[in-house]
Design an enzyme around this catalytic site. Structure first.
Site, short mmCIF file in Angstrom:
data_model
loop_
_atom_site.label_atom_id
_atom_site.label_comp_id
_atom_site.label_asym_id
_atom_site.label_seq_id
_atom_site.Cartn_x
_atom_site.Cartn_y
_atom_site.Cartn_z
N ASN A 114 -0.20 0.68 -9.74
CA ASN A 114 -1.01 0.95 -8.54
C ASN A 114 -2.46 0.54 -8.79
O ASN A 114 -3.21 1.26 -9.44
CB ASN A 114 -0.92 2.43 -8.16
CG ASN A 114 0.46 2.81 -7.68
OD1 ASN A 114 1.38 2.98 -8.48
ND2 ASN A 114 0.64 2.92 -6.38
N TYR A 158 9.86 -6.51 0.11
CA TYR A 158 8.78 -6.96 -0.75
C TYR A 158 9.24 -7.02 -2.20
O TYR A 158 9.01 -8.02 -2.91
CB TYR A 158 7.58 -6.04 -0.60
CG TYR A 158 6.50 -6.27 -1.63
CD1 TYR A 158 5.86 -7.50 -1.73
CD2 TYR A 158 6.10 -5.26 -2.50
CE1 TYR A 158 4.86 -7.73 -2.67
CE2 TYR A 158 5.10 -5.47 -3.43
CZ TYR A 158 4.49 -6.70 -3.51
OH TYR A 158 3.51 -6.92 -4.45
N GLY A 177 -7.21 -11.25 -6.66
CA GLY A 177 -7.57 -12.63 -6.97
C GLY A 177 -9.06 -12.82 -7.16
O GLY A 177 -9.50 -13.53 -8.08
#
Length: 350
Positions: A205, A176, A13
């Site tokens: 990844n 998840y 973020g």
């Protein structure tokens, strides 16, 4: 453009916030600063309008939504979630949080959404066998205990890994992953019901400066990097031949900005998923070796250990992002690993 970045204090973020500011966007951040993620104080660019709140807080989200053109939804609890005791937190943080968010978007008439999704929604990767493409079942404990890590065709022949496309069947194999797929479904339902446009970015990844150091959110690159910093050899599970796609966080940020442009051009009610990877396959062992070499550290140790819930190979084509978003990764593996070998990580959590 005025962008709301949920989870904008986090690893990915914050990279999106920086890239948005550099582009000239007006940025609003909503982040809970939960202590199991952030080990120290978080500093924001003074141009950012920051609200400390959980994305499940409907009142705070509604206030943050004022005047927003686009929501970039990064807030989530990440990690494997292999213990079902963690399921309530995953589902509440990720799925309830997304439900609260899209409801606020509807009320505020915000029509564009970029969602952080993940490659984990696919489960095990795609493989080819004697009879064509096949999606193998989850690996058996007895095979893993015996060091048989590669999926087979059921007759003893090892399957050959292939690249996945966004149209591949989805098969989330842990808590998840299930929560991320539910987020995609919520985004799609929001787009259909409101005429909005949503892009789900299935990250591979991700690594880079500012990665979490010692939390459940830390990926394998960070675990290796932390071991090197402690003067230890990186410990590589299985035989190190697991295939992955390692993509730099700066490239992930640029993919979000590219998707923001896409959402402004498509037909109302559209949901579209995009793989976000470097486009180059490397193994876990190659990652560990590259970091050790770049840092002048001890060579990796291959342990043969494994984690239940891990998939063997998962790599995907990012051609759709290239063709439809005009996006491609720009940070090469060698350069990225040389930088990451000495880059600062996020402070440890207590």
């Amino acid at each position: 453009m005025r962008i709301l970045v949920t989870g904008g204090a986090g690893f990915i973020g914050s990279a999106i916030v920086r890239a948005s500011l550099e582009r000239g966007d007006e940025v609003v951040v909503l982040d809970s600063l939960r202590p199991d993620v952030h080990g120290g104080p978080v500093a924001f660019d003074p141009r950012v309008a920051f609200t400390k709140a959980d994305v499940r807080d409907a009142d705070a989200v509604a206030i943050a939504m004022a005047g927003i053109d686009l929501v970039c939804h990064q807030a989530a609890k990440v990690g494997l979630g292999v213990d079902l005791a963690d399921a309530p937190d995953y589902i509440s943080s990720n799925d309830l949080g997304t439900a609260v968010l899209v409801a606020a978007m509807r009320d505020a008439r915000v029509g564009r959404l970029v969602l952080a999704s993940s490659m984990v929604v696919y489960g095990e990767g795609a493989y080819s066998g004697p009879n064509g493409l096949v999606r193998p079942a989850a690996r058996l404990v007895e095979d893993l205990d015996a060091g048989r890590f590669d999926p087979t065709d059921g007759h003893g022949s090892t399957l050959v890994p292939q690249l996945l496309t966004e149209d591949a069947p989805l098969d989330p194999r842990n808590v998840y992953a299930s929560s991320k797929l539910a987020q995609e479904h919520l985004a799609a339902a929001w787009a259909r019901s409101t005429g909005g446009v949503a892009a789900a970015l299935r990250y591979h990844n991700v690594y880079g400066p500012g990665m979490p150091q010692n939390t459940p959110y830390a990926g394998v690159a960070s675990l290796f990097r932390s071991a090197i910093e402690r003067g230890e050899a990186p410990r590589v599970f299985e035989d190190g031949a697991q295939r992955r796609d390692f993509v730099h966080v700066a490239d992930v940020a640029s993919a979000n900005l590219a998707a923001a442009g896409w959402t402004g051009e498509q037909a109302a009610g559209t949901f579209r998923a995009f793989n976000v990877g470097s486009g180059v396959v490397h193994t876990i062992g190659e990652l560990a070796s590259a970091l050790s070499t770049a840092a002048g550290a001890k060579p990796p140790v291959v342990t043969g250990e494994y984690r239940l819930g891990d998939v063997r190979h998962i790599t995907a084509s990012s051609a759709r992002a290239r063709d439809e978003l005009g996006w491609a990764a720009s940070v090469g593996f060698e350069h990225g690993m040389a930088e990451f070998a000495s880059a600062p990580l996020r402070a440890a959590v207590s």
